[in-house]
Design an enzyme around this catalytic site. Structure first.
Site: not given
Ligand code: BES
Ligand code: MN
Ligand code: ZN
Length: 503
Positions: A267, A272, A279, A290, A349, A351, A353
């Site tokens: 990933k 993020d 967030k 991230d 959020d 995101e 996956r």
């Protein structure tokens, strides 16, 4: 820092510091005994005076010890002999280096690899001494205008034993430790870079550069290429940002291309914000980490390429920012993934996956032996396992067991969580094939259930590194995990393959 291995007597070293261990209470290790004998009980005298008990991690620096040829002797506490295992060994090595940096020593000879560690051979001790040493000297100071590092003065480290040492095995272990440490350092550097520098474009350029340096094959898919492939899920995350997303592939072919590769998918969300499901502001800077899954793929491939392992490994890195721009996904949007399955995005959020699922479908074209994805995927994983173990989920129990044993050997803990169909039901959507979230309960497992809908074609495992990829607080910084676990996994497979070929 340069490392070498040797065997000899601690009394006959001409270096600036010799390091020997002392168990609790005041029990000398073999090397310490040799020094004690040579100096007519000088060391045991000092211990009996109460200067050191041998508590794990304690140290005592001695000068001018009679009948020795080195400048200093450093005694390191090893704790109780019966409890001396992996963690204790690492902790003793860590104290050793921290103390060595405080002295003026420019070179040191450590007599620690001969100390018995439960279930560990000397090669493990050599590798892990190197890793701990390299960790202790690492500083996240790439962007400080003045990079001063007092630790640099320790230039030469010899790992020595008073016992036998097979130099071929020893050198291999040294090389493994160094390669792994280099991979971890790359993963740390990438993780620690600020998100205005470490963008998807930056990572793509890095892959191209690595390909040149290490004889790898790099390819970059641009947004238009992804569109052609139908990666509607990955692209939906990118659409809220001004930075273009990339899908990076980095291939290492250590064997004939006929041999199926291990595919590592990382990933790479370089920042993020959560998107429209924004967030909260506290500690949001940490969402630059991230992309640590991607960093661990870069790190592992570096390590493997440095060792020239006879195995095939392909890295796939979907990378993008997750921003709440004017074109950003809205909660309720439905997108179509490359697999054809539709996804209702209820929380922007979640995101990770969304970008991984398209990368996992893309992985099919490599006809992989196994696929492992690595991702800072869920805050729920931090709640479940804290900052100690990475979460491990798999559609194949044998693969999970293999990864757990690599994790154990690499001293890079992981814990197996169940991937049962009962959990998968939480992903039901009234409007699409699935929702991208499964509610509050078992968040790490439902995230994996989501991914498992895209990994039916091969054996697959997922590592959730949300709690293990970086440390917060005063010592904020990337850890380089799970590069040791992954490098160990690949190495063990390469060795097994070699054995199968010979027999
Ligand atoms: N990158 C985060 C996961 C994360 C959060 C890692 C905190 C480390 C620390 C991920 O993209 C995310 O935001 N996940 C959500 C999922 C939720 C909306 C289902 C989370 O964990 O809150
Ligand atoms: Mn997120
Ligand atoms: Zn994320």
């Amino acid at each position: 820092m340069k490392f070498s291995i040797d065997n000899g007597s601690p009394a006959k070293q001409s270096c600036s510091c010799v390091v020997v261990g002392v168990f609790q209470t005041r029990t000398l290790s073999e090397a310490a005994k040799t020094l004690d004998k040579n100096s007519n009980g000088y060391i045991s005298n000092i211990l009996n005076n109460g200067d050191m008990e041998g508590k794990l991690g304690s140290t005592l620096l001695l000068h001018n010890v009679p009948n020795t040829t080195c400048n200093r002797i450093l005694l390191v506490g090893l704790g109780e002999k019966s409890k001396f295992c992996d963690r204790e060994y690492q902790s003793a090595v860590r104290s050793t280096f921290n103390r060595l940096y405080e002295t003026g020593a420019s070179n040191a000879t450590l007599f620690l690899i001969e100390v018995p560690v439960k279930n560990r051979k000397i090669s493990w001790k050599i590798s892990h001494t190197v890793i701990v040493a390299m960790e202790s000297v690492y500083k996240p100071d790439q962007l400080k205008s003045k990079r001063t590092n007092k630790k640099q003065q320790l230039q030469k480290v010899t790992l020595s034993t008073t016992g036998k040492l097979d130099s071929v095995t020893g050198k291999k272990a040294l090389q493994w430790g160094l390669a792994t440490a280099h991979g971890m350092n790359l993963a740390k550097d990438l993780g620690n870079l600020p998100p205005n520098i470490c963008t998807p474009t930056y990572l793509a350029k890095l892959a191209v550069k690595m390909a040149k340096d290490f004889k790898l094959k790099a390819a970059i898919l641009e947004q238009k290429d992804m569109k052609k492939l139908g990666m509607g899920s990955l692209l939906s995350v990118a659409q809220g940002s001004n930075e273009p997303a990339k899908l990076i592939t980095l291939e290492y072919w250590g064997l004939s291309k006929k041999e199926k590769p291990i595919v590592l998918v990382g990933k790479g969300v370089t920042f993020d914000t959560g998107g429209i499901s924004l967030k909260p502001p506290a500690n949001m800077d940490e969402m630059k980490y991230d992309m640590c899954g991607a960093a661990s793929v870069f790190g592992t491939i570096t390590a493997i390429a440095e060792m020239k392992l006879p195995i095939n490994v392909v890295g796939i890195i979907p990378t993008t920012e997750n921003m709440p721009g004017g074109k950003a996904t809205k909660p309720g949007d439905i997108v179509t993934s490359m697999s054809g399955q539709t996804i209702e995005i209820l929380n922007t959020d979640a995101e990770g996956r969304l970008i991984l699922c398209d990368a996992l479908t893309y992985a099919e074209r490599y006809k992989p032996e196994v696929v492992i994805d690595i991702a800072t995927l869920t805050g729920a994983c931090v709640v479940a396992l804290g900052h100690v173990a990475s979460g491990l989920l798999s559609n194949d129990d044998k693969l999970a067991t293999e990864l757990l044993s690599a994790s154990e050997k690499a001293a890079d803990p992981a814990w197996h969580l169940p991937l049962w169909s009962e959990y998968d039901e939480q992903l039901k959507s009234n409007f699409a094939d699935m929702a991208n979230i499964g509610g509050r309960d078992a968040g790490t497992i439902t995230a994996s259930c989501f991914l498992s809908r895209f990994t039916k074609e091969y054996r697959w495992a997922h590592l959730d590194i949300a709690g293990t990829a970086w440390i917060s607080g005063k010592k904020k910084g990337a850890t380089g995990r799970p590069v040791p676990l992954l490098t160990q996994f690949v190495t063990t497979r390469a060795i097994k393959k070699g054995c199968e070929k010979k027999s």
